[in-house]
Motif scaffolding. Structure first.
Motif, PDB file in Angstrom:
ATOM      1  N   SER A   1       0.847  -1.186   0.000  1.00 25.74           N
ATOM      2  CA  SER A   1       0.000   0.000   0.000  1.00 25.74           C
ATOM      3  C   SER A   1       0.885   1.239   0.000  1.00 25.74           C
ATOM      4  CB  SER A   1      -0.807   0.099   1.306  1.00 25.74           C
ATOM      5  OG  SER A   1      -1.470  -1.081   1.609  1.00 25.74           O
ATOM      6  N   PRO A   2       0.359   2.383  -0.452  1.00 25.44           N
ATOM      7  CA  PRO A   2       1.090   3.629  -0.240  1.00 25.44           C
ATOM      8  C   PRO A   2       1.314   3.840   1.267  1.00 25.44           C
ATOM      9  CG  PRO A   2      -0.787   3.982  -1.721  1.00 25.44           C
ATOM     10  CD  PRO A   2      -0.943   2.604  -1.137  1.00 25.44           C
ATOM     11  N   GLY A   3       2.504   4.291   1.621  1.00 21.27           N
ATOM     12  CA  GLY A   3       2.736   4.671   3.022  1.00 21.27           C
ATOM     13  C   GLY A   3       2.995   3.525   3.976  1.00 21.27           C
TER      14      GLY A   3
ATOM     15  N   ASP B   1       7.123   5.843  -8.916  1.00 24.38           N
ATOM     16  CA  ASP B   1       6.001   6.583  -8.358  1.00 24.38           C
ATOM     17  C   ASP B   1       5.113   7.069  -9.494  1.00 24.38           C
ATOM     18  OD1 ASP B   1       5.296   7.105  -5.600  1.00 24.38           O
ATOM     19  OD2 ASP B   1       7.361   7.788  -5.333  1.00 24.38           O
ATOM     20  N   VAL B   2       3.841   7.264  -9.193  1.00 20.77           N
ATOM     21  CA  VAL B   2       2.924   7.796 -10.201  1.00 20.77           C
ATOM     22  C   VAL B   2       3.388   9.189 -10.629  1.00 20.77           C
ATOM     23  CG1 VAL B   2       0.555   8.557 -10.615  1.00 20.77           C
ATOM     24  CG2 VAL B   2       0.968   6.453  -9.333  1.00 20.77           C
TER      25      VAL B   2
ATOM     26  N   CYS C   1      -0.522   2.651 -12.718  1.00 28.66           N
ATOM     27  CA  CYS C   1      -0.679   2.212 -11.332  1.00 28.66           C
ATOM     28  C   CYS C   1       0.358   1.181 -10.919  1.00 28.66           C
ATOM     29  CB  CYS C   1      -2.080   1.641 -11.156  1.00 28.66           C
ATOM     30  SG  CYS C   1      -2.480   0.427 -12.451  1.00 28.66           S
TER      31      CYS C   1
ATOM     32  N   VAL D   1      -2.665  -4.050  -5.545  1.00 29.52           N
ATOM     33  CA  VAL D   1      -3.360  -4.877  -6.534  1.00 29.52           C
ATOM     34  C   VAL D   1      -2.520  -5.022  -7.811  1.00 29.52           C
ATOM     35  CG1 VAL D   1      -5.549  -5.354  -7.688  1.00 29.52           C
ATOM     36  CG2 VAL D   1      -5.531  -3.932  -5.633  1.00 29.52           C
TER      37      VAL D   1
ATOM     38  N   VAL E   1       5.330   1.216  -7.357  1.00 28.78           N
ATOM     39  CA  VAL E   1       4.265   2.162  -7.009  1.00 28.78           C
ATOM     40  C   VAL E   1       3.467   1.583  -5.838  1.00 28.78           C
ATOM     41  CG1 VAL E   1       2.125   3.204  -7.867  1.00 28.78           C
ATOM     42  CG2 VAL E   1       4.098   2.960  -9.397  1.00 28.78           C
ATOM     43  N   GLY E   2       3.082   2.424  -4.891  1.00 29.88           N
ATOM     44  CA  GLY E   2       2.271   1.971  -3.758  1.00 29.88           C
ATOM     45  C   GLY E   2       0.887   1.546  -4.215  1.00 29.88           C
ATOM     46  N   ASN E   3       0.647   0.229  -4.225  1.00 36.84           N
ATOM     47  CA  ASN E   3      -0.600  -0.313  -4.758  1.00 36.84           C
ATOM     48  C   ASN E   3      -0.570  -1.812  -4.492  1.00 36.84           C
ATOM     49  OD1 ASN E   3      -2.597  -1.442  -6.464  1.00 36.84           O
ATOM     50  ND2 ASN E   3      -2.283   0.097  -8.050  1.00 36.84           N
TER      51      ASN E   3
END
Lengths: 224, 224
Positions: free
Chosen positions: A39-41, A67-68, A94, A125, A121-123
């Motif tokens: 996840s982000p963060g 990063d996005v 993403c 999925v 990237v924070g994600n």
């Protein structure tokens, strides 16, 4: 919407082809590569900052920070002592894909490098579907998130080699059960390794460094 | 990979058509609808649990809880007093789309409902591209994440009406500056409203309830 699945398959098979080329090059070099996802963060960048501070004199690390938008993470890694840091801005996408990573790698000398870390990237999925040619994915779950995350995002946990339970210093303030998150992760992926740590207090960091060094050594051995 | 963009455009325009139908129906009903978006584990479900406990006797709420896998969130909302809760399992998809939401809504009586809340999949990127016919997106940033999140995920913050700074009780333990996150969010979206709260201690919850009631009233007025 009928066409969507075949086109995605085509994109993914092209991705897999490039990932295969990356994997082959890294195998010849005996260079361990990790794909950090979360996840982000969840604390990916902070862990890398501490890792650079602790190990950059002993290990030659190549870092890619996705990063996005913004190159904030890459800038933090340079400030922490990273000498070979490459930002990738996906500009809306993403996830990182193998082509983005390859574009960096073909212009980067990997001679003498011990470790390639790709911060995705924070994600939780989409990055799970894109092989980047890495040896393993490292998935982060911070104790401020729910301990049911492995069940809710099974794809990512199924495809990860190591789960880092991060921000352990915040555990006394959170309704999070470490045994439960481990049990949930192993329901999805019985082989997943687990390290609990806090980049802030330093708890568990030695275990992470040992894990890194062991896997670097194993990769080099396999290349001989 | 050449075909990818036109197909995505086609998918998005079909999504927008269905979202338009949802929006039209909700407008006629004078029913406020919110699309809750954030990283995984930012506290969307916990805020909804508290909101149900505080307001379910006064407001008739319809809740849709989206997740990649599991109906854990929906089950929590029912336990907290939700009487009209609909899980959507996306089974791998990284976002809700208007078609998924519409399938629930066509089978749901909205007569007399005051509020429709759609809890999206935890993901700060992809859900920003999918209009669900909502009046506004509410984006969460927990203080355990970085205060540069609006700059790193600008699409989501640009398209949101309200930013909730959540888990305020953890602020003393985190390196997070509330003024900075607000400044960053307003750099992206000058009109974004902000509420700071902790679902755990209750700080700021009254402001959230006032915001909800005011927006419900405004929507009903507009339908008369």
């Amino acid at each position: 919407m009928v066409k969507k699945i075949p086109v995605e398959k085509k994109v993914l098979s092209e991705n897999d082809r490039i990932a295969g080329e990356i994997r082959s090059r890294l195998k010849d070099l005996g260079l361990l590569s990790l794909n950090l996802v979360s996840s982000p963060g969840s604390g990916k960048t902070t862990l890398l900052e501490k890792t650079l501070e602790a190990l950059s004199e002993k290990l030659k690390m190549v870092l890619i920070a996705g990063d996005v938008q913004t190159d904030n993470d890459a800038a933090r890694l340079v400030k922490a002592g990273g000498t070979d840091v490459h930002p990738i801005m996906t500009r809306g996408a993403c996830h990182l894909d193998a082509n983005m990573v390859n574009k960096v790698l073909v212009e980067t000398s990997l001679d003498g490098a011990d470790l390639l870390i790709i911060e995705n990237v924070g994600n939780l999925v989409c990055p799970s579907s894109y092989d980047l040619g890495e040896d393993g994915k490292v998935v982060f779950v911070s104790v401020t998130e729910g301990d049911d995350k492995p069940l809710k995002y099974p794809g990512m946990f199924r495809r990860s080699s190591l789960m880092i339970v991060s921000k352990l210093d915040l555990l006394p303030h959170c309704q999070f059960d470490v045994a439960t998150v481990i049990e949930n992760a192993r329901t999805i992926n019985n082989d997943i390794e687990v390290i609990q740590l806090s980049s802030f207090t330093g708890d568990g960091m030695d275990e992470w460094y040992r894990w890194l060094k062991q896997n670097i050594q194993d990769k080099k051995q396999a290349a001989k």
